[in-house]
Design a protein around this motif. Structure first.
Motif: not given
Length: 1354
Positions: A524-526, A570-575, A577-583, A622-631
């Motif tokens: 859910t995109i809050e 940032v991803v955890s707090v904003q649930n 938040g990086l959709a526009e900047y993932f590229g 750490a990088s793998l964890h970030l990709i997982g959280d973004i997904a």
């Protein structure tokens, strides 16, 4: 003598036999003899030298001689030997020993620190006093030796004159060990001796001694001859000694510091020293030092002022040479400021603006780097040229852009500034500077700008500080609510709202939880709030991403890992938040996932980010964890354009040899599977099929690999379960070929039989079963095999395995595929495995077991409903049941009735259970079976009607019969032959139980037939008296069913409301009346919530009290329509309640707020700034509410405000768990510390709060350890009289055990505070002495608590 010849019980002769070898010419003999002597002293009895003075004295002389040995190893062993020797010496030898050590001149050794080290060992070993405990004889004699000999030797004069020696003329004492004017060079080890004297014997030092030692330390600090190392140790000594200064001495010392700092001729070296002392004392005695900060803080802030910085830059420009002392003074000022903020945060609030501007000024202070745009970057404005000096492939440590100056120490100032900001965020973030926007408007833009810091140590501190700000933004959740690793049975899903449908389907239902954990729906995109910290963070993200991306393309592993962890925050707090900047960030992240080729960054300490050090492997994790959280937190559409980059890198990491990388990569794969499969991803094209096939192959390879690490296999099984569940639908069936799916299911079945992978396989099967909706998806043979294997686990000792297996079995049995898959032998096997669970000893397993049996009864009634099942149910009903378990029993019984196989069960219920169980529970079961079984059960409603009116029947049987009739009336509804008079006739019974049972049954029957029963009930309420009280209970039952079902009472609400208000005025009716009023308000909120609000202003206190309770009842059962009405009025009503003039009403208001916090957090949290001050105010002790009551010859104090304070602390506890980020941390800790000094119940609650706070805010908890220790010591030191009543003794024992349990938790969470030595010695001194005391005096209780913790964690 070899060590094997040392006797178990040595004597003084044993020691004497070793002494002559201490002088042997061979150093090896001397070493071995010392080693044997040390073991003899350790093994000997405490007093084995007490009666042989000659041997004891010779031993002292022998050991002292070895201190001057030419061999360093012998010297070190001699120092070690002093410890056990001191414990065995007669007390009259201690003083001579200390004197000889203090006068020891070394002739053969080049290490002049040996005497001081030996003295330090002696002082540390001596019996020491414990604050609050009377000194023993041994402690007193030890202090006497230190006071008579060592203190004068340190100071160089006799401090305490012995009255008996006044007439004797003694020679002047020799120069002091710390005499700065002596020819000998003063060593830091000598200052360490003073530190240990104060640390160990501080509580016994007399005022002249404290003053003498203080004066000595001041002389050292102000002397030009003392080395920097000595002065550094002297600062530590001053801060420790400050604990024992009297108020007058402390005031005088502060005045001395103020005068020195005002001196216009003060040198930078002395200024730095005095500022360092201020910071050290703030950490040492924050409570006493805090009031002086109004005078002292300006001296520290002036050193960080713009004026001084401008003067320095001007001077540097004129001379061409920077002043090296400038950086040192600023560094010490920032360190002191850090100490002020961390230890005396409340007193520093008035300087907030000045602190922020000063710290930011020096965060940017880099005189050797020319950055013209530095001042132009305001807010989140980005400057395109701020980092152009660094190309993508440049090493960030390149020398471009600044002077190559090895003497540049300005980076230390910037690092200290970043640390000070970290402390400011930590102490002033929650409910303070974060909420008013200060941190994001003033601090965050500069922090992001300083990501381009050229010095890596500083850069890591800056990133860590920004990370702390982000984490503070999302702070307040104590536990992770993700269901990924949930134990579906042991932790049944909780809901804040009780739904309107029957709880039979909701209780023990893991499908909703599994749907969430399996990622069935897109995150859910809050919407970003219009204002507040999260909105501020969202505005910062563009600048953050730009700054981070450039740095992540460099070669510095620590920097890249810190930034990746920061983005993860940032991803955890904003649930998201990086959709526009993932590229922009995907390429550097994927590069970090790949194995390093030919480059290994040095392991570098990192202050934050979830890792102790940064290496190539930790960066990949750490990088793998970030990709997982973004997904997990972003829509599938965000990931799909970049899968060609992400999937190969993740697949490669899954096959990595290092198990931690492989394990984290599998977690990432699981999140990718959730994002790429239906129903989250509706569009399944060929490319996505290929990606999913790659993920399937690598996962199945890890599951099948027996040589893989256990953690890797378990996580791979979990991911495989998700993939199989997601591909079971029609939309996802094309993702996996049938052959691959069958192979995977067979492997899961095989892994279920393996001991090490069984629990993971159970969870995977649970996921598949719960999420498989289509028929014929699961093969019948597989279902039968797995069902029996799961049922076999129900006999295992591992409770977690039993619970998970039962949850999986329940979902498998009720799945559509299982309807016709279970044959007779399987059903019999499952039934026999489930029957042992039908006991009240484990309700978590009982509920699901009943639901499985209910599902089996529907298809195979004769196989399942056996005599054993009937007997088990009858035995079960003799225990106390309720809630979801009772609903499950009723569901099973209804199924048995529907299948017409309930006659034997009915006989058992009537003959075996009958009145042996709770009549209300047994009545519901019999009534349910009676309605659903009809004529097949062998009894009729008339039988129970006869029992009710039978004059020979006892109260229990009549109560049971009434309960049966009430349940039957509820379930039959309009078809029921029962009349209201059947129940009201029993109101006049002389029994205590029968009338209430009749009233409850009347309400349940009335809920099934509103038009017949409700008018009769309302008519009867007009009569008043006891009947009115009973009819209120009937109305309560009706209202309860009306709010949870489709029963329509809309035509009667006005009549009910009027009668409730009238009837609730009676004292006995208030509680149940308030509940009824609350429930009715939920049913028709638009009509009655405004009336409740009006009644809060009623002049009668009892009416207001009733309405407050009614409002509390409205908060528990609610729906969206009610919430919409409540949103407009709840806060105003709470303000009115909390401002009530009556104490009892304010207590009720606090309980109502507490309920609102749990049930309506979305309404309470945004308005916490209004409500929290009212709660805080009620938590304080009010002297005007304390009165004295004469009790015979004594006077007893009664605190009328105690109950209100209890409720206030309970509310604070709830707020702390739900909305910690919104609460000012300093104020909350102040109230917790105050609560530890309050009454028993409040202390117990505060202990519980501390166990939560050490997790929520470990930094502030660490700073408050000394205050906590003082409170704990007082509680443990309470001595009860011999004639104290048993209840008080038990209460004190409970309080002591609670304090020790919390102390152990704090020690385990912050171990350094209990053992810190050296430079840390001045911090947590009170806590450290407290911990040493309880370890000694309460060792058995602490040991028992440790064992208890081990058992719980096993």
């Amino acid at each position: 003598m070899s060590s094997t010849q040392i006797p178990a019980n040595p004597t003084s002769q044993t020691v004497a036999g070793l002494l002559h070898k201490l002088h042997d010419a061979d150093p090896d003999f001397r070493y071995m003899s010392l080693d044997d002597l040390s073991k003899v002293l350790e093994n000997g009895k405490p007093d084995f030298l007490h009666h042989d003075y000659n041997t004891a004295a010779r031993t002292v002389d022998g050991v002292l001689k070895t201190l001057d040995d030419q061999n360093g190893e012998v010297q070190n062993l001699a120092i070690k030997c002093l410890g056990p020797l001191v414990k065995k010496l007669p007390t009259n030898i201690l003083a001579p020993l200390i004197e000889k050590l203090s006068m020891l001149n070394l002739e053969n050794s080049v290490d002049n620190s040996i005497p001081a080290m030996a003295l330090r060992t002696v002082v540390v070993t001596l019996p020491r006093p414990i604050t609050g405990v009377a000194a023993s004889k041994e402690v007193s004699e030890s202090y006497s030796a230190v006071s008579r000999v060592l203190v004068p030797r340190l100071v160089g004069r006799v401090v305490l004159q012995n009255p008996s020696s006044k007439a004797v003329k003694l020679p002047p004492p020799p120069p002091g060990m710390l005499d700065i004017e002596s020819e000998k060079e003063l060593g830091a080890e000598s200052v360490d001796v003073l530190i240990e004297v104060v640390r160990c014997f501080g509580p016994m030092l007399q005022q002249p001694e404290v003053e003498a030692l203080q004066g000595l330390l001041l002389n050292i600090l102000e002397s030009e001859r003392a080395s920097p190392a000595v002065k550094k140790r002297a600062v530590v000594a001053v801060s420790i000694l400050a604990i024992y200064l009297t108020d007058d001495d402390l005031s005088g010392f502060v005045s001395h510091l103020i005068e020195a700092l005002r001196n216009p001729h003060l040198t930078p070296i002395h200024r730095r020293l005095y500022i360092t002392i201020l910071g050290s004392m703030a950490r040492s005695i924050p409570a006493r030092f805090g009031p002086y900060l109004r005078q002292l803080a300006p001296f520290v802030l002036s050193a960080l002022s713009q004026q001084e910085l401008d003067d320095h830059l001007e001077s540097t420009a004129e001379d061409g040479e920077p002043d090296p002392e400038f950086d040192d003074v600023r560094e010490s000022a920032l360190v002191a400021l850090d100490g002020f903020l961390s230890s005396c945060g409340s007193e520093m609030r008035i300087y907030t603006d000045e602190i922020i501007s000063s710290v930011l000024r020096f965060l940017k202070f880099d005189p050797n780097y020319n950055d013209d745009d530095d001042e132009e970057m305001g807010g989140t404005q980005e400057d395109e040229d701020d980092m152009d000096g660094f190309d993508d492939d440049d090493d960030f440590e390149a020398d471009a852009g600044f002077d190559d100056d090895d003497d540049d120490t300005s980076w230390k100032v910037r690092r200290c500034a970043a640390k000070t900001l970290y402390t400011l965020i930590s102490t002033r973030g929650s409910g303070d500077l974060l909420e008013d926007g200060t941190l994001y408007s003033k601090v965050a833009p500069i922090l992001v700008q300083r990501f381009n810091e050229r010095e890596e140590n500083v850069r890591l501190e800056v990133i860590a500080t920004m990370s702390s700000l982000v984490r503070k933004t999302g702070e307040g959740v104590l536990v992770n609510s993700s269901g990924d690793d949930a134990d579906y049975v042991n932790h049944a899903p909780q809901s804040r709202k009780r739904r309107r449908e029957s709880s039979i389907t909701a209780s023990f239902d893991t499908k909703a939880l599994l749907s969430k954990s399996a990622g069935l729906t897109s995150p859910t995109i809050e919407p970003v709030p219009a204002s507040g910290p999260r909105a501020d963070l969202a505005a910062m993200i563009p600048a953050v991403v730009k700054a981070s991306t450039k740095l992540m393309k460099g070669n510095s592993i620590p920097t890249k890992q810190a930034l990746i962890n920061f983005l993860d925050d940032v991803v955890s707090v904003q649930n998201g938040g990086l959709a526009e900047y993932f590229g922009q960030i995907v390429d550097p992240i994927v590069d970090s996932i790949r194995p390093a080729s030919g480059f290994q960054g040095a392991s570098t300490s990192i202050t934050s980010g979830g890792a102790a050090s940064a290496t190539a492997n930790t960066l990949r994790i750490a990088s793998l964890h970030l990709i997982g959280d973004i997904a997990q937190t972003h829509s599938s559409s965000v990931l799909k354009p970049f899968l060609a980059k992400i999937v190969p890198g993740v697949v490669s990491a899954v096959n990595d040899k290092y198990y931690k990388i492989s394990s984290e990569a599998i977690v990432t794969v699981e999140q990718l599977i959730k994002a790429l499969t239906p129903p989250r991803s509706r569009s399944v094209n060929q490319d996505h099929k290929s990606d999913v096939q790659q993920l399937y192959k690598v996962i199945i390879g890890r599951v099948a690999a027996n040589d893989a690490d256990l953690e890797v296999r378990q996580r791979a099984i979990s991911a495989l379960g998700i993939l199989l569940a997601r591909s079971a639908s029609v939309e996802g069936s094309s993702l996996l070929p049938v052959s691959d799916r069958k192979a995977a299911m067979d492997i899961l079945s095989e892994r279920l039989k393996n001991e090490t992978t069984r629990i993971a396989a159970v969870h995977a099967i649970d996921t598949i079963a719960a999420l498989t909706m289509a028929k014929d998806t699961l093969e019948p043979s597989w279902i039968r095999e797995v069902s029996l294997e799961l049922s076999a686990q129900l006999r295992k000792a591992n409770r977690a395995l039993r619970g998970a297996s039962l949850g999986a079995l329940k979902n498998l049995v009720v799945s559509p595929s299982a309807r016709n898959a279970l044959d007779e032998s399987t059903v019999q096997g499952l039934t026999s495995a489930l029957l042992p669970l039908l006991t009240a000893t484990d309700l978590h397993l009982l509920g699901p077991a009943l639901l499985v049996l209910a599902a089996l009864v529907g298809d195979n009634p004769k196989l399942v409903v056996t005599d054993e099942l009937n007997a088990a149910l009858c035995t079960l009903l003799t225990a106390s049941l309720g809630g979801a378990v009772l609903d499950a029993v009723l569901l099973l019984v209804s199924k048995i009735g529907e299948q017409q196989v309930g006659q034997k069960l009915m006989l058992g219920l009537l003959n075996t259970v009958s009145i042996n169980g709770d009549p209300a529970v047994v009545g519901k079961v019999i009534g349910t079976l009676l309605v659903y079984g009809g004529t097949s059960v062998g009894v009729k409603i008339d039988n129970f009607l006869d029992e009710v009116v039978n004059p020979t029947s006892d109260d229990a049987k009549r109560s049971l019969a009434l309960a049966v009739l009430g349940e039957a009336g509820l379930r039959l509804g309009g078809k029921s032959p029962l009349k209201p008079s059947t129940f009201t006739a029993q109101f006049n019974s002389q029994s205590e139980k029968v009338p209430l049972a009749a009233a409850t049954a009347l309400g349940r029957a009335g809920a099934g037939n509103i038009p017949v029963y409700l008018p009769a009930i309302l008519s009867g309420m007009e009569k008043g008296g006891n009947a009115q009280y009973l009819l209120l209970h009937s109305i309560k039952e009706i209202l309860q069913h009306a709010s949870n079902s489709s029963a329509d009472i809309s035509n009667y609400t006005k009549s009910i409301w009027d009668r409730l208000l009238s009837a609730s005025q009676a004292e006995d009716n208030k509680a149940v009346g308030a509940e009824c009023i609350g429930r009715l308000s939920v049913i028709d909120p638009k009509t009655y919530m405004p009336q409740l609000q009006n009644y809060l202003r009623d002049p009668t206190p009892s009416v207001r009290a009733m309405i407050i309770q009614a409002i509390r009842y409205t908060l528990q059962d609610s729906d969206e329509a009610f919430d919409a009405v409540l949103r407009a009025s709840l806060i105003e009503m709470l303000k009115l309640m909390l401002a009530d003039t009556e104490l009892e009403n304010r207590r009720l208001a606090l309980t109502t707020l507490n309920s609102a916090v749990h049930n309506k957090p979305d309404l309470i949290i945004p308005n916490l700034g209004i409500l929290l001050p009212l709660v805080m105010n009620e938590s304080t002790i009010k002297p005007e509410l304390i009165r004295e009551v004469p009790m015979g010859p004594f006077k007893h104090k009664v605190d009328d405000g105690l109950e209100v304070r209890k409720s206030a602390y309970e509310t604070l506890y709830s707020l702390m768990e739900i909305a910690f980020r919104k609460i000012n941390t300093l104020d909350l800790f102040d109230r917790v510390i105050a609560g530890l000094k309050d009454e028993h119940d409040i202390r117990a609650l505060c202990n519980l709060m501390i166990t939560k706070l050490v997790v929520l805010d470990p930094d502030e908890t660490t700073r408050r350890l000394d205050s906590i220790a003082e409170c704990f010591r007082k509680i443990l030191s309470i001595k009860l009289n011999d004639n104290t009543v048993k209840q008080e003794v038990e209460k004190q024992e409970e309080a002591s055990k609670s304090v020790l349990r919390v102390s152990l938790i704090l020690h385990n969470a912050i171990p350094g505070a209990s053992t810190a030595m050296g430079t840390q010695a001045s911090q947590h001194q009170i806590w450290r002495t407290y911990w040493e005391w309880i370890e000694k005096d309460f060792e058995p209780i602490l040991r028992a608590l440790r064992d208890e913790n081990k058992e719980m964690s096993a």
